[in-house]
Every structure is written in C-alpha cells, then in structure tokens.
Write a protein that holds these residues in place. Structure first.
Motif, PDB file in Angstrom:
ATOM      1  N   GLU A  78       0.819  -1.268  -0.007  1.00 32.86           N
ATOM      2  CA  GLU A  78      -0.070   0.033  -0.157  1.00 32.86           C
ATOM      3  C   GLU A  78       0.830   1.215   0.055  1.00 32.86           C
ATOM      4  OE1 GLU A  78      -3.161   0.054  -0.292  1.00 32.86           O
ATOM      5  OE2 GLU A  78      -3.328  -2.039  -0.156  1.00 32.86           O
ATOM      6  N   ILE A  79       0.564   2.297  -0.524  1.00 33.89           N
ATOM      7  CA  ILE A  79       1.261   3.431  -0.559  1.00 33.89           C
ATOM      8  C   ILE A  79       0.938   4.310   0.620  1.00 33.89           C
ATOM      9  CG2 ILE A  79       1.507   5.853  -1.993  1.00 33.89           C
ATOM     10  CD1 ILE A  79       1.903   3.351  -3.544  1.00 33.89           C
ATOM     11  N   LYS A  80       2.021   4.858   1.267  1.00 33.37           N
ATOM     12  CA  LYS A  80       1.989   5.281   2.336  1.00 33.37           C
ATOM     13  C   LYS A  80       1.281   6.634   2.386  1.00 33.37           C
ATOM     14  CE  LYS A  80       6.576   3.813   3.539  1.00 33.37           C
ATOM     15  NZ  LYS A  80       8.032   4.071   3.949  1.00 33.37           N
ATOM     16  N   GLU A  81       0.501   7.246   3.479  1.00 34.18           N
ATOM     17  CA  GLU A  81      -0.058   8.626   3.682  1.00 34.18           C
ATOM     18  C   GLU A  81       1.015   9.491   3.716  1.00 34.18           C
ATOM     19  OE1 GLU A  81      -3.269   8.722   6.134  1.00 34.18           O
ATOM     20  OE2 GLU A  81      -4.327   7.114   4.971  1.00 34.18           O
ATOM     21  N   ARG A  95       9.697  15.178   6.155  1.00 32.31           N
ATOM     22  CA  ARG A  95       8.728  14.386   6.022  1.00 32.31           C
ATOM     23  C   ARG A  95       7.631  15.148   4.932  1.00 32.31           C
ATOM     24  NH1 ARG A  95       6.034  12.034  11.039  1.00 32.31           N
ATOM     25  NH2 ARG A  95       4.973  10.511   9.594  1.00 32.31           N
ATOM     26  N   PHE A  96       6.842  14.394   4.493  1.00 31.97           N
ATOM     27  CA  PHE A  96       5.807  14.910   3.598  1.00 31.97           C
ATOM     28  C   PHE A  96       4.607  14.021   3.567  1.00 31.97           C
ATOM     29  CE2 PHE A  96       9.003  12.792   0.920  1.00 31.97           C
ATOM     30  CZ  PHE A  96       8.065  11.797   0.334  1.00 31.97           C
ATOM     31  N   GLU A  97       3.254  14.637   2.996  1.00 36.78           N
ATOM     32  CA  GLU A  97       2.342  13.995   3.015  1.00 36.78           C
ATOM     33  C   GLU A  97       1.898  13.478   1.436  1.00 36.78           C
ATOM     34  OE1 GLU A  97       1.531  17.948   1.326  1.00 36.78           O
ATOM     35  OE2 GLU A  97       2.615  17.295   2.957  1.00 36.78           O
ATOM     36  N   ILE A  98       1.506  12.391   1.413  1.00 34.37           N
ATOM     37  CA  ILE A  98       0.964  12.008  -0.022  1.00 34.37           C
ATOM     38  C   ILE A  98      -0.519  12.182  -0.182  1.00 34.37           C
ATOM     39  CG2 ILE A  98       1.371  10.111  -1.764  1.00 34.37           C
ATOM     40  CD1 ILE A  98       3.781   9.057  -0.324  1.00 34.37           C
ATOM     41  N   SER A  99      -1.049  12.761  -0.816  1.00 33.48           N
ATOM     42  CA  SER A  99      -2.476  12.986  -1.063  1.00 33.48           C
ATOM     43  C   SER A  99      -3.011  11.764  -1.624  1.00 33.48           C
ATOM     44  CB  SER A  99      -2.914  14.270  -1.856  1.00 33.48           C
ATOM     45  OG  SER A  99      -2.146  14.163  -2.976  1.00 33.48           O
ATOM     46  N   GLU A 100      -4.341  11.694  -1.494  1.00 33.41           N
ATOM     47  CA  GLU A 100      -5.039  10.518  -2.082  1.00 33.41           C
ATOM     48  C   GLU A 100      -5.026  10.318  -3.448  1.00 33.41           C
ATOM     49  OE1 GLU A 100      -9.807   8.978  -2.175  1.00 33.41           O
ATOM     50  OE2 GLU A 100      -9.303  10.790  -1.071  1.00 33.41           O
ATOM     51  N   GLY A 101      -5.101  11.479  -4.322  1.00 34.70           N
ATOM     52  CA  GLY A 101      -4.663  11.452  -5.686  1.00 34.70           C
ATOM     53  C   GLY A 101      -3.360  11.188  -6.239  1.00 34.70           C
TER      54      GLY A 101
END
Length: 210
Positions: A78-81, A95-101
């Motif tokens: 699974e792709i991390k959030e 650190r950074f966020e990975i959006s749903e898109g």
C-alpha cells in the motif's frame, strides 16, 4: 610617424541572460496544476502523472525526487499517507504527505509493466542509469508547462517544489510550517525562498483583528 598602441577592440558578446527570465522560478497556480494533471490523465502518461503528483506533494528538490525508491512510498503493498526522505543538501530527513490522488497515480505507476523489478520509482532508460537524471526531470517539467501554454523559461523544477508551500503560506501565513515542509535549517532561507516582502506581512497583519 609614431602610432600609439591602442587597446584591441573586441566584439561585445551578448549577455548570457539576454532574453531569459532569471532568478526564482514561479510556482504553479492551482489552475495550472489541474490543467497539467488533466492532460497527463487523458494522455495516460502514468509515470509523468505519478511524478507530477509526488513532486507537488513532496516539495523535494529535483536531486532528491529522482532518487526516490519504491520502498520510500510503499509498505505492505500500500502507498503510505506520509513518507520521509533524507535530503542530499542538508543530510537531514524531511517528511511529507502523499495526497489521495497522488497515492492513486503512484499505485497505478508501480503496477505498470515498466516498473517490474525496479528499485527506483523513476527508472532510467539505460541499464547503467538506475533512475532518471535531474536534467531529464527538468526536460519533463519543461514539457509540462509548455503543454498548457506557459513560458518555459519562467518555470523549472523548483516551481514544483514551491507550488504547494506558496499556497500554504498564502492561506495561513505560517512561515514556520513552510520551513519544516521544505526542510530548511534557517527561517531566513524560507523567507528568501518564498520571496516574502513587507507587503505580504502587512496583508497578513491586516487580516487579523484583536
């Protein structure tokens, strides 16, 4: 008859930056982001779409983005959030966020036949090159901006890095948050990077009532 030694006359070379837009590259506006994203989706350019989405979300320098590995963004299939990358320039993690898109486009790309057996997210075309180069990434970015009618010389790889933090700063005025997201060690660097001026500070101040 005496002839004085006169200095040699040399033809003036054109300035290296003649006709070029130098200095900080402009961030993309939200409408530009959506325009590029739609074009990549319609063209089914899975790699470019995943690269574009992650470039915007991660806010990483090009040298760090091109070296990212599959394990940086994926765990247990699974792709991390949220993800973390060690920056080449500061040798410190950011650190950074990975959006749903972005998670969706990354998962589609990782499942692509071209990614079979690849350790890196953006594998190079040749066996001796494990991942795309920063120069190749810059050419890809140039293709993105020109595809929607923007001037290529005004934008670059740093446009990707600046796009999201510029919107964050405009909406919140929180320089410390932007500093952490960019991985800057000094707040002064963030101020210069965003091009924060007194007018910006006054506009934020005027929006606050006590």
């Amino acid at each position: 008859m005496y002839t004085p030694n006169l200095p040699a006359i040399r033809a003036l070379r054109p300035a290296w930056n003649k006709g070029r837009i130098v200095g900080q590259k402009r961030p993309l506006k939200p409408k530009h982001v959506w325009a590029i994203r739609v074009r990549l989706e319609l063209a089914q350019k899975h790699r470019d779409l995943a690269l574009f989405d992650l470039a915007i979300d991660s806010k990483l320098r090009g040298c760090d983005l091109v070296k990212m590995k599959v394990v940086d963004v994926m765990t247990s299939g699974e792709i991390k959030e949220r993800a973390s990358v060690l920056q080449s320039k500061t040798c410190k993690p950011v650190r950074f966020e990975i959006s749903e898109g972005a998670r969706g486009s990354l998962k589609t790309w990782i499942q692509h036949p071209l990614m079979v057996g690849s350790e890196y997210l953006w594998p190079g075309r040749f066996h001796e090159r494990l991942h795309i180069s920063t120069r190749q990434y810059a050419r890809i970015v140039r293709g993105w901006v020109t595809s929607i009618g923007l001037e290529a010389s005004a934008y670059g790889t740093h446009s990707m890095r600046r796009t999201k933090v510029t919107q964050i700063y405009k909406k919140t005025g929180n320089l410390r948050a932007v500093q952490l997201l960019l991985g800057h060690t000094k707040l002064d660097s963030t101020v210069r990077y965003l091009g924060v001026e007194l007018e910006d500070a006054l506009a934020i101040s005027e929006a606050i009532e006590i």
